[in-house]
Write a protein that holds these residues in place. Sequence first.
Motif, mmCIF file in Angstrom:
data_model
loop_
_atom_site.group_PDB
_atom_site.id
_atom_site.type_symbol
_atom_site.label_atom_id
_atom_site.label_comp_id
_atom_site.label_asym_id
_atom_site.label_seq_id
_atom_site.Cartn_x
_atom_site.Cartn_y
_atom_site.Cartn_z
ATOM 1 N N GLY A 54 0.812 -1.342 0.044
ATOM 2 C CA GLY A 54 -0.090 0.041 0.013
ATOM 3 C C GLY A 54 0.768 1.373 -0.005
ATOM 4 N N LYS A 57 4.112 1.502 -4.462
ATOM 5 C CA LYS A 57 5.094 1.006 -5.208
ATOM 6 C C LYS A 57 4.651 0.671 -6.741
ATOM 7 N N SER A 58 3.636 0.239 -6.650
ATOM 8 C CA SER A 58 2.955 -0.460 -8.158
ATOM 9 C C SER A 58 2.436 0.833 -8.622
ATOM 10 N N THR A 59 1.953 1.923 -7.944
ATOM 11 C CA THR A 59 1.194 2.863 -8.698
ATOM 12 C C THR A 59 2.636 3.675 -9.314
HETATM 13 P P1 ADP Z 1 1.804 -1.010 -3.263
HETATM 14 O O1 ADP Z 1 2.401 -1.498 -4.521
HETATM 15 O O2 ADP Z 1 3.085 -0.454 -2.598
HETATM 16 O O3 ADP Z 1 1.368 -2.191 -2.549
HETATM 17 P P2 ADP Z 1 -0.201 0.534 -4.390
HETATM 18 O O4 ADP Z 1 0.486 1.512 -5.262
HETATM 19 O O5 ADP Z 1 -0.823 -0.520 -5.353
HETATM 20 O O6 ADP Z 1 0.818 -0.067 -3.493
HETATM 21 O O7 ADP Z 1 -1.405 1.007 -3.637
HETATM 22 C C1 ADP Z 1 -1.069 2.321 -2.942
HETATM 23 C C2 ADP Z 1 -2.549 2.876 -2.426
HETATM 24 O O8 ADP Z 1 -3.292 3.265 -3.692
HETATM 25 C C3 ADP Z 1 -3.164 1.724 -1.641
HETATM 26 O O9 ADP Z 1 -3.849 2.456 -0.620
HETATM 27 C C4 ADP Z 1 -3.977 1.195 -2.797
HETATM 28 O O10 ADP Z 1 -5.269 0.788 -2.184
HETATM 29 C C5 ADP Z 1 -4.559 2.438 -3.415
HETATM 30 N N1 ADP Z 1 -4.753 2.424 -4.882
HETATM 31 C C6 ADP Z 1 -4.042 1.446 -5.877
HETATM 32 N N2 ADP Z 1 -4.688 1.448 -7.019
HETATM 33 C C7 ADP Z 1 -5.877 2.131 -6.875
HETATM 34 C C8 ADP Z 1 -7.055 2.541 -7.811
HETATM 35 N N3 ADP Z 1 -7.049 2.038 -9.046
HETATM 36 N N4 ADP Z 1 -8.057 3.033 -7.337
HETATM 37 C C9 ADP Z 1 -7.943 3.661 -6.118
HETATM 38 N N5 ADP Z 1 -7.000 3.335 -5.115
HETATM 39 C C10 ADP Z 1 -5.939 2.596 -5.455
#
Ligand code: ADP
Length: 257
Positions: A54, A57-59
């Motif tokens: 959360g 990283k992915s974002t």
């Molecule tokens: P990580 O890859 O580090 O686990 P993410 O980038 O997946 O983190 O997510 C960061 C935050 O954004 C988290 O709180 C996640 O729930 C939220 N999030 C990710 N994708 C979306 C989306 N498409 N819409 C709304 N919230 C999102």
Amino acid sequence: MRQPETLATGRSDAGYPLVELSHVDKHYDKLHVLKDINLTVNKGEVLVVVGPSGSGKSTMCRTINRLETIDSGVIRVDGKPLPQEGKELANLRAEVGMVFQSFNLFANKTILENVTLAPIKVRHMDKKEAEDLAMDLLDRVGVASQAGKMPSQLSGGQQQRVAIARALAMRPKVMLFDEPTSALDPEMVNEVLDVMVELAHEGMTMICVTHEMGFARKAADRIVFMADGRILESGTPDEFFDHPKTDRAKDFLSKIL
Ligand code: ADP
Ligand code: MG
């Protein structure tokens, strides 16, 4: 006999900024998910991104090939700000290879077709040339003998190696890996990491989100630690693992090591 093509260019022209994020901010609605991200990845550099679930990283990865938009700041790939749309965006996607946790192979196409599809469609390669390239790459990742099969006939580790070959077939300038081994059975993790280590040694510029700390120590030039949408630490593997500076990183490391 034709020499197999190398997976990446060498490190001879290493050192100039290939990916640059400058003051990048992003929200999902009210959730502030990337907070003033500043990051430069030089050509030939292997960056490993770690941090709790959360943390964004992915974002962050997805913004680099424009699968996600940003609210403010600038992202440059090879010196050029990210294009908004159209043909330029397709070209950018070709330059930035991405491998995800789920392999995302086309289920109704053979392994060979999975790898040749984009080079033919996007790079306008002729079929024979694309197939030769694909077979070279499948050979490099150790699955050439599976070329005629359908994805469902392969193990997860084999499918993920095909996904890597498919991304490499576009001759990307940088490869993004977002937890590429997280969905694999444990005995298949190393066969994928080995391919990534080889790519790193060949000089591919890589951004890898992973929880595989052995890989991070071995392959990373630099580790970035993210928490709550911010980059809290950036340093060599020795600096990060042996001398983490922040309590968040110390806490994170105490849970995973
Ligand atoms: P990580 O890859 O580090 O686990 P993410 O980038 O997946 O983190 O997510 C960061 C935050 O954004 C988290 O709180 C996640 O729930 C939220 N999030 C990710 N994708 C979306 C989306 N498409 N819409 C709304 N919230 C999102
Ligand atoms: Mg993630």
